[in-house]
Design an enzyme around this catalytic site. Structure first.
Site, PDB file in Angstrom:
ATOM      1  N   ASP A   1      -7.060   4.277  -4.634  1.00  0.00           N
ATOM      2  CA  ASP A   1      -7.703   4.170  -3.325  1.00  0.00           C
ATOM      3  C   ASP A   1      -8.312   5.558  -3.081  1.00  0.00           C
ATOM      4  OD1 ASP A   1      -7.772   2.167  -0.861  1.00  0.00           O
ATOM      5  OD2 ASP A   1      -7.446   4.126   0.005  1.00  0.00           O
TER       6      ASP A   1
ATOM      7  N   LYS B   1       0.870  -1.183   0.000  1.00  0.00           N
ATOM      8  CA  LYS B   1       0.000   0.000   0.000  1.00  0.00           C
ATOM      9  C   LYS B   1       0.898   1.221   0.000  1.00  0.00           C
ATOM     10  CE  LYS B   1      -4.359   1.185   0.158  1.00  0.00           C
ATOM     11  NZ  LYS B   1      -5.542   0.441  -0.323  1.00  0.00           N
TER      12      LYS B   1
END
Ligand code: NDP
Ligand code: 2IT
Length: 458
Positions: free
Chosen positions: A177, A137
């Site tokens: 995201d 991430k």
């Protein structure tokens, strides 16, 4: 009255407490990361204690330590000629079952703790998809709100100047995201391609004209509803006719609402950081088209929906006080508090499916599990997004593109398989209730842990 614990339960609790004490000490001030690990460790510890090979190999300690974290400065110039400085990270958490894969988040609340919780959960979510993807991430504390497209472009290009050397189609494949959608991925991919002089699928969520996959935009929201449909079908029920409360009005929320409408459910709320709209008549396809234009083109506020369609606007409020059959938190972490869980349960909510990552506080999760409702944790419920990202990688590698029907059918199959894995590991012996939290965590754990064991000490 406090619950009596068996000696086995006490041993598990003690092991979890000892483990968490060490984790907190090693990672001070990272409360989101602690929260994600605690929820995970609570459910897998009984299995770890029954299988000494995991403890001997220190699998949990190794699994909760990222392979590496890259931290860097991103400097860019705003439209007025001011020099701006942001911080960015890429957390390469675990590549035991495939190259690092996971989104990039642009939001002022981004910290190392937030990205570590997201990277950690991504490892197990990706394992559940059945595709060869490790967990990662990244993101930045850059706030895209109110910025011009040119400013966004300059930020993305500057970010990629550093990021490009750490990523690659077989190394680490970022995606979107919060705050990172099609526009941002395009700017970053354009810059990546320039810097590398190679056209490969190192980012997913690309535009359809340059390697993107059909259904990727819709995949997370659609997948969340497909997973919910699987849980209900398992009990001989379906989402049709159910009143649904949805939070958020970004990518995940929009396409969760779209699929709910298509399946005959009645979504009645959406929200953003300013507040929630409550449309008692139900959000229809026409009204959702307004939301898409509002959010994706004009980048406006959800309050405009209430003005346009004359429904209630709950300023500064989340939608959890609205009576419903099913709730879909699709905005951000810890948006559904312990008191919200009480309100939902009191109003008769029987289904909660997490479109967002870790949207429910740990206490809220515990309340849903104690009430034995259908609770679909993020790792399982929102895996459709990264699953279609994996399919985008496959199409890029093969230099082909599949039809919408083909991708949607694969997404259906993957969500069904995730449901089956949850049933296998989370089925409750006595009453048939399924603990999907345990199921998802265990299925993900076994796959990643066994790969780590096979590699020896690495
Ligand atoms: P978007 O940026 O498209 O939308 C985010 C939505 O959540 C907006 O409505 C935003 O409101 C709201 N929101 C964000 N932060 C906050 C906050 N701190 N408080 C209140 N509201 C907030 O993001 P996505 O839809 O892509 O992501 C939503 C969630 O889903 C995240 O948890 C993400 O990690 C998760 N997810 C996303 C996937 C994807 O494919 N995109 C895949 C799997 C999970 P506002 O505009 O006012 O900030
Ligand atoms: O949280 C997530 O799974 C995502 N943001 C999607 C990641 C991806 O690589 O598509």
């Amino acid at each position: 009255m406090s619950k009596q614990h068996t000696p086995e339960e006490k041993m598990v609790r003690d092991e979890v407490a000892t483990f968490m004490k060490g984790l907190r000490k090693r990672n001070p001030h990272e409360k989101e990361f602690h929260q994600a690990v605690e929820e995970f460790v609570e459910t897998v510890m009984p299995y770890v204690l029954e299988h000494p090979e995991y403890k001997e190999a220190q699998i949990l300690e190794r699994m909760t330590e990222p392979d590496r974290i890259i931290i860097f400065r991103v400097c860019w110039e705003d439209d007025s000629g001011n020099i701006r400085t942001n911080r960015a990270w890429r957390v390469q958490f675990n590549n035991s079952i495939g190259p690092y894969k996971g989104g990039l988040r642009f939001h002022p609340t981004v910290t190392q703790s937030v990205l570590k919780f997201l990277g950690f959960e991504q490892c197990f979510k990706n394992a559940l998809t059945g595709l060869p993807m490790g967990g990662g991430k990244g993101g930045s504390n850059f706030n895209p709100k109110g910025k011009s497209s040119r400013e966004i472009m300059r930020f993305c290009q500057s970010m990629m100047i550093e990021l490009h050397r750490h990523i690659g189609e077989d190394t680490d494949i970022p995606a979107g995201d919060i705050g990172v959608g099609g526009r941002e991925i395009s700017y970053m991919f354009g810059q990546y391609k320039r810097l590398e002089n190679r056209f490969v699928g190192t980012l997913t969520g690309k535009g359809l004209a340059f390697g993107g996959s059909l259904v990727r935009t819709e995949a997370t929201g659609y997948g969340t509803v497909y997973f919910t449909e699987n849980m209900l079908n398992h009990l001989g029920d379906s989402v049709e006719g159910k009143t649904c409360v949805v939070s958020g009005s970004g990518n995940v929320a929009t396409y969760a609402v779209e699929k709910l409408i298509q399946l005959g459910a009645k979504p009645v709320t959406m929200s953003d950081s300013g507040g929630s709209i409550y449309d008692k008549d139900g959000i229809t396809a026409d009204k959702l088209a307004f939301v898409k234009e509002l959010k994706e083109v004009r980048r406006g506020r959800i309050s405009e929906y209430a003005e346009k369609f004359g429904c209630e606007y709950m300023e500064g409020k989340t939608p959890w006080s609205v009576p419903c059959d099913a709730a879909f938190p699709c905005a951000t972490q810890n948006e559904l508090l312990s008191a919200d869980a009480d309100a939902l349960l009191k109003n008769g909510c029987k289904i909660v499916a997490e479109g967002a990552n870790m949207p429910s506080e740990l206490d809220a999760v515990r309340k849903f599990l104690a009430a034995k409702i259908l609770f679909a944790p993020a790792k399982a419920a929102n895996a459709g997004g990264v699953a279609v990202s994996g399919l985008e990688q496959s199409q890029n590698a093969l230099r082909i593109s599949w039809t919408r029907e083909e991708v949607d059918q694969r997404l259906h199959g993957i969500m069904k398989s995730i449901h089956e894995q949850c049933v296998k590991y989370g089925g409750h012996a006595n009453d048939g209730w399924i603990n999907y939290v345990k199921g998802a965590n265990m299925a993900g754990f076994v796959k990643v842990a066994n790969a780590m064991l096979a590699y020896g000490v690495v």
